[in-house]
Design a protein around this motif. Structure first.
Motif, short mmCIF file in Angstrom:
data_model
loop_
_atom_site.label_atom_id
_atom_site.label_comp_id
_atom_site.label_asym_id
_atom_site.label_seq_id
_atom_site.Cartn_x
_atom_site.Cartn_y
_atom_site.Cartn_z
N ALA A 69 -2.82 19.64 3.13
CA ALA A 69 -2.37 17.23 4.13
C ALA A 69 -2.13 16.58 3.24
O ALA A 69 -3.33 16.47 2.50
N ILE A 70 -1.23 16.21 3.26
CA ILE A 70 -1.97 14.74 2.39
C ILE A 70 -1.13 13.37 3.61
O ILE A 70 -0.69 13.82 4.08
N LYS A 71 -1.93 12.50 2.98
CA LYS A 71 -1.55 10.93 3.92
C LYS A 71 -0.14 10.30 3.26
O LYS A 71 0.05 10.07 1.86
N LEU A 72 0.21 10.22 4.29
CA LEU A 72 2.04 10.07 4.12
C LEU A 72 2.27 7.97 4.75
O LEU A 72 2.84 7.77 4.71
N ALA A 73 1.33 8.31 6.22
CA ALA A 73 2.11 7.11 7.25
C ALA A 73 1.63 5.66 6.44
O ALA A 73 0.54 5.99 5.44
N GLY A 74 1.79 5.08 5.94
CA GLY A 74 2.03 2.90 5.16
C GLY A 74 2.29 3.32 4.01
O GLY A 74 2.73 2.56 3.59
N LEU A 75 2.93 4.67 3.74
CA LEU A 75 3.86 4.42 2.53
C LEU A 75 5.49 4.41 2.93
O LEU A 75 5.28 4.94 4.29
N THR A 76 6.39 3.89 1.27
CA THR A 76 7.44 3.68 1.79
C THR A 76 7.79 5.48 1.59
O THR A 76 7.29 5.75 0.82
N LEU A 77 9.09 5.88 1.68
CA LEU A 77 9.66 6.65 1.35
C LEU A 77 9.29 6.75 -0.76
O LEU A 77 8.78 8.26 -0.29
N ASP A 78 9.66 6.36 -1.17
CA ASP A 78 9.19 6.15 -2.39
C ASP A 78 7.97 6.47 -2.84
O ASP A 78 7.72 7.67 -3.96
N GLU A 79 7.00 5.73 -2.06
CA GLU A 79 5.84 6.29 -2.00
C GLU A 79 5.41 7.18 -1.57
O GLU A 79 4.81 8.05 -2.63
N ALA A 80 5.74 8.43 -0.64
CA ALA A 80 5.15 9.33 -0.75
C ALA A 80 5.52 10.31 -1.14
O ALA A 80 5.64 11.33 -1.97
N LYS A 81 6.88 10.07 -1.72
CA LYS A 81 7.58 11.05 -2.91
C LYS A 81 6.90 11.15 -4.20
O LYS A 81 6.39 12.45 -4.45
N ALA A 82 6.16 10.03 -4.31
CA ALA A 82 5.66 9.48 -5.87
C ALA A 82 3.61 10.27 -5.27
O ALA A 82 3.47 11.37 -6.23
#
Length: 107
Positions: A69-82
């Motif tokens: 599990a990884i926190k994704l909510a609140g991130l942009t797509l680029d931030e989530a990819k990073a």
């Protein structure tokens, strides 16, 4: 009458330019931020056997096969990819991924 119309147009243009910075140009909207129920497609360039779809859970996390599990909510797509790459680098050697927003919550 022409003077009245010209004055009205001048006042409207001045009002519009006073409301927005940069001489009346509207600032660019912020990038979309992931939220619960968004659906993503995670694809690995050299390891397609790990490709998967990811749904952001109500708690904001998404489940990734290799890292959990990884926190994704609140991130942009680029931030989530990073964030995904940071976790995947512990399991794969220089992973190359593509993260695509497939479905999102419509306002």
């Amino acid at each position: 009458m022409k003077k009245l119309i010209a004055l009205t147009v001048l006042v409207c243009c001045h009002t519009l330019s006073a409301d927005t910075p940069n001489g009346g140009l509207k600032a660019r909207d912020d990038q979309y931020r992931l939220q619960a129920s968004d659906e993503l497609q995670l694809s690995y360039r050299y390891s397609p056997e790990y490709d998967q779809s990811v749904t952001v859970r109500p708690d904001g996390y998404g489940d990734i096969k290799l890292i959990g599990a990884i926190k994704l909510a609140g991130l942009t797509l680029d931030e989530a990819k990073a964030a995904l790459l940071a976790g995947l680098n512990t399991r794969l050697n220089n992973p190359e991924i593509t993260l695509t927003l497939v479905s999102f919550v419509h306002p």
